[in-house]
Design an enzyme around this catalytic site. Sequence first.
Site, PDB file in Angstrom:
ATOM      1  N   PHE A 106       0.810  -1.218   0.000  1.00 32.65           N
ATOM      2  CA  PHE A 106       0.000   0.000   0.000  1.00 32.65           C
ATOM      3  C   PHE A 106       0.846   1.272   0.000  1.00 32.65           C
ATOM      4  O   PHE A 106       0.401   2.331  -0.435  1.00 32.65           O
ATOM      5  CB  PHE A 106      -0.957  -0.006   1.201  1.00 32.65           C
ATOM      6  CG  PHE A 106      -0.354   0.374   2.523  1.00 32.65           C
ATOM      7  CD1 PHE A 106      -0.528   1.644   3.049  1.00 32.65           C
ATOM      8  CD2 PHE A 106       0.364  -0.548   3.270  1.00 32.65           C
ATOM      9  CE1 PHE A 106       0.009   2.002   4.275  1.00 32.65           C
ATOM     10  CE2 PHE A 106       0.907  -0.208   4.496  1.00 32.65           C
ATOM     11  CZ  PHE A 106       0.729   1.072   5.006  1.00 32.65           C
ATOM     12  N   LYS A 107       2.067   1.161   0.449  1.00 29.10           N
ATOM     13  CA  LYS A 107       2.901   2.355   0.580  1.00 29.10           C
ATOM     14  C   LYS A 107       3.405   2.882  -0.754  1.00 29.10           C
ATOM     15  O   LYS A 107       3.999   3.965  -0.819  1.00 29.10           O
ATOM     16  CB  LYS A 107       4.049   2.077   1.546  1.00 29.10           C
ATOM     17  CG  LYS A 107       3.519   1.812   2.954  1.00 29.10           C
ATOM     18  CD  LYS A 107       4.585   1.520   3.958  1.00 29.10           C
ATOM     19  CE  LYS A 107       3.947   1.273   5.334  1.00 29.10           C
ATOM     20  NZ  LYS A 107       4.930   0.994   6.381  1.00 29.10           N
TER      21      LYS A 107
END
Length: 431
Positions: A106-107
């Site tokens: 997700f980063k």
Amino acid sequence: MNYFSLNNREHQTNFENAVVRGLAPDKGLYFPQKINKLPPRFFEEIQVLDKTEIGFEAIKDYVGEEIPENRLKEIISETLDFDFPVVPVEENIGSLELFHGPTLAFKDVGARFMAGSLGYFVEKGKIDKLTVLVATSGDTGGAVANGFLGVDGIDVVILYPKGKVSEIQEKQLTTLGQNVTALEVDGAFDQCQDMVKKAFLDDEIQQKRQLTSANSINVARWLPQMFYYFLAYKQLKEQKRKLVFSVPSGNFGNICAGMLAREMGLPIAHFVASNNANNVVTRYLEHGKYEPKDSVQTISNAMDVGNPSNFVRVLELFENKFGNLKKYLSSYSFDDLATKMAINEVYEKTGYVMDPHGAVGYLGLKMFLKDHKNYHGTFLETAHPVKFLETVEEVIDKKVEIPAAIEGILNKRKKAHQISDYDELKNYLLK
């Protein structure tokens, strides 16, 4: 849009300076001076908007005129050029898959948006050469390394705890080279994070290098995480039940961005902060006392944080009132055994494979839904299961297919400098 320090509201700065500095001079995290509500029409029409249009409407007020509209849309388009599907797992439960980006975590979103923003400031001559200094407990390092790889005028230095990230995570941040350097720290993530914070306040280093942080303490990493929630809502808009999101929580940047989106008008009724054994927030919500402690190692290592930096932003969103926060946030914690059991049970029942972080999010959601039947729940699957190959394959007793993006790095040679304390970090930065 101006930003103020959460340690001193009198200290204010603009978006560019907040991004470049990372932390305020008084060690405070930056927070937007104003949170504007989005017009009801935006939510009514969200299903006909594309990802770039949604992202632009969500973040434009926080950037202001410091990045031209066309360039900002270009940065958002490049940031969101992969899918964010909500996948049904069980009745009234879905998984928001955030692992379809280049480093399968997700980063990728925050790292790419920040790289685009800083790249613009460097390109326009608004800032000189920068060093991005970041601590990682797992996925941040790979996402930052990938997002900033080859960006002119920017060096990247990543600290990670020795033996406490998965093999694939380590490969993603130690094999790229070019403008990316990895420092392997003999200690836990909290020590890495403390060393980074100390470096930002070290005048001797600041005279030698212009530092900025790519952890979620940086507004350009934190703010774009709200994109996930708007994109998920686009897929869930027709749900008749109230929406609850369960977020695997470590440094609390992700869930804080979701709460910011709610404050802007996104109709999310409730949040669940799902913790592993590092459960300082779970304990806080039980007895109202915030007691940071040293982190402990778990199989959901990106959440191994004993003093989550972004929790002060969460408190600010709710005016630092415990009662206000309790209305919209629940928290539960789970050990490694419960996490493994959840991975196995969901796979046996549905065929869906969760990574350890998603499994903690799933468990927190199930716990909340026990007593809240009128909600539709979504847990965040924040990393591809392949990034925790050994754990997941052992639990489900099946090989996990390795994506092409990972196969390409497995045989690359690791390059990392070994350090054990702040003095060694300082010496490296002053070289």
